[in-house]
Motif scaffolding. Structure first.
Motif, PDB file in Angstrom:
ATOM      1  N   GLY A 177      61.133  41.552  37.178  1.00 15.44           N
ATOM      2  CA  GLY A 177      61.620  41.567  38.508  1.00 15.44           C
ATOM      3  C   GLY A 177      62.592  39.549  38.427  1.00 15.44           C
ATOM      4  N   PHE A 178      62.668  39.223  38.029  1.00 12.11           N
ATOM      5  CA  PHE A 178      62.794  37.555  37.829  1.00 12.11           C
ATOM      6  C   PHE A 178      64.093  37.254  37.452  1.00 12.11           C
ATOM      7  CE2 PHE A 178      63.322  33.292  36.766  1.00 12.11           C
ATOM      8  CZ  PHE A 178      64.005  32.506  38.097  1.00 12.11           C
ATOM      9  N   TRP A 179      65.558  37.669  37.924  1.00 15.86           N
ATOM     10  CA  TRP A 179      66.866  36.991  37.777  1.00 15.86           C
ATOM     11  C   TRP A 179      67.513  35.653  37.093  1.00 15.86           C
ATOM     12  CZ3 TRP A 179      67.834  41.994  35.154  1.00 15.86           C
ATOM     13  CH2 TRP A 179      66.935  43.231  36.525  1.00 15.86           C
ATOM     14  N   GLY A 180      66.779  34.781  37.353  1.00 14.37           N
ATOM     15  CA  GLY A 180      67.014  33.157  37.964  1.00 14.37           C
ATOM     16  C   GLY A 180      67.658  32.691  39.535  1.00 14.37           C
ATOM     17  N   ASP A 181      68.526  31.918  39.390  1.00 10.13           N
ATOM     18  CA  ASP A 181      69.169  31.572  40.661  1.00 10.13           C
ATOM     19  C   ASP A 181      69.250  32.557  41.621  1.00 10.13           C
ATOM     20  OD1 ASP A 181      68.780  29.175  39.719  1.00 10.13           O
ATOM     21  OD2 ASP A 181      70.797  28.381  38.957  1.00 10.13           O
ATOM     22  N   GLY A 182      68.429  32.623  42.619  1.00  8.97           N
ATOM     23  CA  GLY A 182      69.042  33.056  43.628  1.00  8.97           C
ATOM     24  C   GLY A 182      68.097  33.977  44.814  1.00  8.97           C
ATOM     25  N   TRP A 183      68.524  34.372  45.847  1.00 10.37           N
ATOM     26  CA  TRP A 183      67.870  34.400  47.069  1.00 10.37           C
ATOM     27  C   TRP A 183      66.634  36.173  46.421  1.00 10.37           C
ATOM     28  CZ3 TRP A 183      68.076  30.855  49.907  1.00 10.37           C
ATOM     29  CH2 TRP A 183      69.051  30.339  50.199  1.00 10.37           C
ATOM     30  N   TYR A 184      65.584  35.735  47.009  1.00 14.61           N
ATOM     31  CA  TYR A 184      64.030  36.903  46.884  1.00 14.61           C
ATOM     32  C   TYR A 184      63.686  37.411  47.941  1.00 14.61           C
ATOM     33  CZ  TYR A 184      65.468  35.929  41.719  1.00 14.61           C
ATOM     34  OH  TYR A 184      65.454  36.119  40.398  1.00 14.61           O
ATOM     35  N   TRP A 185      63.342  38.504  48.803  1.00 16.62           N
ATOM     36  CA  TRP A 185      62.730  38.780  49.429  1.00 16.62           C
ATOM     37  C   TRP A 185      60.950  38.586  49.368  1.00 16.62           C
ATOM     38  CZ3 TRP A 185      63.134  39.864  53.778  1.00 16.62           C
ATOM     39  CH2 TRP A 185      61.648  40.887  54.285  1.00 16.62           C
ATOM     40  N   ASN A 186      60.390  37.842  50.416  1.00 15.88           N
ATOM     41  CA  ASN A 186      59.239  38.513  50.251  1.00 15.88           C
ATOM     42  C   ASN A 186      58.489  38.362  51.215  1.00 15.88           C
ATOM     43  OD1 ASN A 186      56.486  36.910  51.293  1.00 15.88           O
ATOM     44  ND2 ASN A 186      56.530  34.716  50.004  1.00 15.88           N
ATOM     45  N   PRO A 187      57.537  39.460  51.210  1.00 14.75           N
ATOM     46  CA  PRO A 187      57.749  40.361  52.127  1.00 14.75           C
ATOM     47  C   PRO A 187      55.908  40.120  53.185  1.00 14.75           C
ATOM     48  CG  PRO A 187      56.682  41.122  50.491  1.00 14.75           C
ATOM     49  CD  PRO A 187      57.814  40.304  49.745  1.00 14.75           C
ATOM     50  N   TRP A 188      55.558  39.191  52.545  1.00 15.19           N
ATOM     51  CA  TRP A 188      54.417  38.799  53.377  1.00 15.19           C
ATOM     52  C   TRP A 188      54.653  37.419  54.054  1.00 15.19           C
ATOM     53  CZ3 TRP A 188      54.558  39.225  48.266  1.00 15.19           C
ATOM     54  CH2 TRP A 188      54.169  40.449  47.533  1.00 15.19           C
ATOM     55  N   PHE A 189      56.420  37.313  54.250  1.00 14.42           N
ATOM     56  CA  PHE A 189      56.953  36.154  55.614  1.00 14.42           C
ATOM     57  C   PHE A 189      58.261  36.877  55.825  1.00 14.42           C
ATOM     58  CE2 PHE A 189      54.345  33.130  52.659  1.00 14.42           C
ATOM     59  CZ  PHE A 189      54.082  31.839  53.335  1.00 14.42           C
ATOM     60  N   SER A 190      58.326  38.009  55.430  1.00 13.55           N
ATOM     61  CA  SER A 190      59.042  38.105  56.233  1.00 13.55           C
ATOM     62  C   SER A 190      60.559  38.034  55.548  1.00 13.55           C
ATOM     63  CB  SER A 190      58.904  39.051  57.447  1.00 13.55           C
ATOM     64  OG  SER A 190      57.502  39.780  57.928  1.00 13.55           O
ATOM     65  N   ALA A 191      60.696  37.353  54.611  1.00 12.85           N
ATOM     66  CA  ALA A 191      61.624  36.396  54.895  1.00 12.85           C
ATOM     67  C   ALA A 191      62.166  36.530  53.344  1.00 12.85           C
ATOM     68  CB  ALA A 191      61.616  34.899  55.081  1.00 12.85           C
ATOM     69  N   TYR A 192      63.362  36.376  53.270  1.00 13.04           N
ATOM     70  CA  TYR A 192      64.299  35.940  51.983  1.00 13.04           C
ATOM     71  C   TYR A 192      63.857  34.499  51.981  1.00 13.04           C
ATOM     72  CZ  TYR A 192      66.339  40.488  51.466  1.00 13.04           C
ATOM     73  OH  TYR A 192      67.219  41.496  51.621  1.00 13.04           O
ATOM     74  N   THR A 193      63.970  34.232  50.638  1.00 14.77           N
ATOM     75  CA  THR A 193      63.275  33.032  49.992  1.00 14.77           C
ATOM     76  C   THR A 193      64.429  32.507  48.931  1.00 14.77           C
ATOM     77  OG1 THR A 193      61.756  31.328  49.627  1.00 14.77           O
ATOM     78  CG2 THR A 193      61.558  32.760  48.810  1.00 14.77           C
ATOM     79  N   PHE A 194      64.538  31.007  48.298  1.00 11.44           N
ATOM     80  CA  PHE A 194      65.940  30.909  47.835  1.00 11.44           C
ATOM     81  C   PHE A 194      64.305  30.161  46.061  1.00 11.44           C
ATOM     82  CE2 PHE A 194      66.916  26.813  44.936  1.00 11.44           C
ATOM     83  CZ  PHE A 194      68.147  27.640  44.143  1.00 11.44           C
TER      84      PHE A 194
END
Length: 281
Positions: free
Chosen positions: A177-194
């Protein structure tokens, strides 16, 4: 945004090109190109003028905004329109825009302010009053005296997302599921992170962001009683707690890294966790 009311649960709403977002008694975080965060203070309004990966333009129409640039490439043209000036953000850093006081400030980094045929270079620790384009000059300012509410909120958000980065990066060490640089959803923080594609770096606030290949170097493993605990990376342990609140929106800037995922969790911080700091006041 576009006539739609938003709240702390409106995470992941996309801000399209030509759309504006306006805050009242609250704050908002907008994700631009990977590694670039636009944060709006209360009673502020900004418009996404251009949403290209190589041409991103934001117009501040009202209030106060800060932009944290954690990653920028030569091909990225990141510009802010304020008054009669176009401000070109040229390096990683922290940039402050105050429409009410007609000020542009560079806490860290480097920018070029242009109005007509005039160009003014702004380095870290310098500000520009853009009220009079014909008499505008860069002046030094005291960073500590200007670390106000939006600065402190931005620093807090940066710290939350850095911790979310470590959890997400560890997830992708041995999983797909890792595609390189980008925004990824973190369900445990309920936020997108870089998540950067390789290596690691520190934000202007001093928080670390790691790729899955370097997350073993992440220094801190927990949050205890209001104090951060620092140590070398230990084997993944169960995550306890999480981030609640915060308003996050993605701008419509196309990038492969916008693919987000919520795979099974494989790592985390030993003990603790934290709550609060939401995107509303």
């Amino acid at each position: 945004m576009g006539g739609q009311s938003l709240d702390a649960k409106s995470v992941g709403v996309e801000l399209g090109e030509g759309q504006s977002i306006t805050t009242l008694n609250g704050k908002a975080e907008i994700l631009l190109t990977p590694g670039v965060f636009l944060r709006l203070g209360s009673n502020s309004s900004a418009k996404l003028v251009a949403a290209g990966l190589a041409d991103t333009q934001v117009q501040l129409d009202q209030g106060h905004a800060m932009i944290e640039v954690d990653q920028i490439f030569h091909q990225n043209h990141l510009r802010v329109l304020q008054g009669n000036f176009t401000i070109d953000l040229q390096k990683k850093g922290l940039y402050d825009f105050d429409a009410a006081e007609h000020q542009v400030r560079v806490f860290d980094g480097e920018a070029l302010a242009t109005s007509g045929s005039r160009s003014i270079e702004l380095k870290g620790g310098h500000e520009l009053n853009i009220a009079d384009a014909n008499d505008a000059k860069a002046h030094g300012f005291d960073k500590k005296k200007l670390e106000g509410e939006l600065y402190n909120w931005s620093s807090l958000r940066s710290s939350y997302l850095a911790e979310a980065n470590i959890g997400s990066a560890r997830t992708y060490v041995s999983g797909p599921g890792f595609w390189g640089d980008g925004w990824y959803w973190n369900p445990w923080f309920s936020a997108y992170t870089f998540i950067p594609g390789d290596g690691f770096f520190y934000s202007p606030f001093g928080w670390g962001f790691y790729s899955p290949f370097f997350v073993y170097r992440a220094p801190f493993v927990g949050f205890y009683g209001g104090y951060r605990s620092f140590a070398h990376y230990a084997p993944p342990a169960a995550f306890v707690g999480g981030f609640r609140g915060g308003v996050g929106y993605r701008a419509g800037v196309p990038a492969a890294g916008y693919r987000s995922a919520a795979p099974a969790y494989r790592g985390g911080f030993s003990g603790g966790g934290f709550h609060g700091g939401g995107g509303r006041r």
